[in-house]
Design an enzyme around this catalytic site. Sequence first.
Site, PDB file in Angstrom:
ATOM      1  N   CYS A 138      -3.898 -21.563  14.738  1.00  0.00           N
ATOM      2  CA  CYS A 138      -3.327 -20.514  15.592  1.00  0.00           C
ATOM      3  C   CYS A 138      -3.017 -19.238  14.825  1.00  0.00           C
ATOM      4  CB  CYS A 138      -2.074 -21.026  16.299  1.00  0.00           C
ATOM      5  SG  CYS A 138      -0.770 -21.600  15.188  1.00  0.00           S
ATOM      6  N   GLU A 173       5.207 -21.704  20.876  1.00  0.00           N
ATOM      7  CA  GLU A 173       4.408 -21.358  19.696  1.00  0.00           C
ATOM      8  C   GLU A 173       2.981 -21.158  20.184  1.00  0.00           C
ATOM      9  OE1 GLU A 173       4.349 -20.291  15.906  1.00  0.00           O
ATOM     10  OE2 GLU A 173       6.110 -21.324  16.697  1.00  0.00           O
TER      11      GLU A 173
END
Length: 489
Positions: free
Chosen positions: A266, A232
């Site tokens: 993110c 991720e």
Amino acid sequence: MDRALDPALDHALEPSLASTPLRALQDAFHAMVARSRAEPAPDLAERLDRLARLRAVVADNEERLRQAISADFGHRSAVETTIAETMLVFSEIRHATKHLKSWMTSQRVATALQFLPARNRLMPQPLGVIGIIAPWNYPLQLTLAPAIGALAAGNRVIIKPSELVPHFSALLKETVGQRFDATEVLVTGIEDEIAKGFAHLPFDHLVFTGSTRVGRLVAEAAGRNLTPVTLELGGKSPAIIDASADLNEAAERIAYGKLLNAGQTCIAPDYVLVPENSVQSFAEKVRAQMRRMFGTDPANKDYTSVISDRHYARLEGLVADAAQRGARILQPARPDDPNWKAHRKFPPTLILSATEAMAVMQEEIFGPVLPLLGYRDPDDAIAFVNARDRPLALYWFGKDSNARDEVLSRTISGGVTINDCLFHFTQINQPMGGVGASGTGAYHGEWGFRTFSKLKPVFYRSKFNRLADLYPPYGGKIARLEKLMRFMS
């Protein structure tokens, strides 16, 4: 059954280092693997119990966890920790608990006509021991979300927290240790030796959340053991403002998406593409919304601090480089203002006239700095996005459905939110994951259960099937069977 360590790690674990944290981690890992192989398939009741205990870790220590995270950041908005971390963890556990029985059930799969009356089933099984290398930006949610999927799938879990959140890491280790045996769920220390050696352990699956640069190193280390990985990562997630967009609405939602957790997200919008004739007016609207939400006082308790002095200096460098190269900077104060720097809060910053030569357009920003770029034609905006690495997220704002669908069909990203930011991440029935440089694999809800399971195909032969016709000695029966199979194909 034990699993050998990667030779590179084995070399590092010499007898003289027998008392180091890494040696202790190795021993704990092998103990967990042995237990996993001895008890490979926990039943529904055991899995539900583990999920309930994990929920209790959070529920019984909610305020302590909030305070620990805030201490690590210097200041972290309590509300942001609640809505972006605690509540998402509770939602994930509740969803898994509700659906786990059906997820665990073997699924019927169609059987080709020539093999009838045989049957096919797809049987989910635990992989074994899952490693999680957790990030610092949402330390609770991004640590426990993959752990929930792993436990639901019947696995055991070892978690390596980030060294940038020592208060949270120590508290998580303490509270998990009170609820779980060390062969069920284990939280490691944050020592350098563990950080360097964790990915070299031969896990059955490894999850890493963090930067693309470190993700490459993790994948390389895991690859030596053929350990499958879920990465991720991040990158530069664009927002595209279509000519049909309501600029006031888009400005409000982008301001929120960018400044949540002070941009240390993110999937935060990393830059915005705006119709060329609207850049200045849109910038003013975004700036007004940022002021409305967070004011201009660095002591505002709703505005989160930057995680470390090093990251603060990095953001200063990005803005200074852009200014030196001709960009126009809009911010309520200079980042070296003592009032802001004392709180390690970086002033919300807009950058106009950014160019590709600027560092701010070459690396993920990961902070409250937002470049606004003008485009002349929608094709130019799409081409700009496609000329770069696949982003983890993409945001589109507008009312023109044809223009929207054109962007959706011609760009590739980990996920998309239309007319808002971030919220595709919160959809429990949708997978969360990147593509290309922004990551690989996915989790959340049933997607997490499947990621951490081996979906084993099982073929049940019927005694009435003529599969024996395939056995030698070969003769006319093969020709007849071939003719039949060609007819059915």
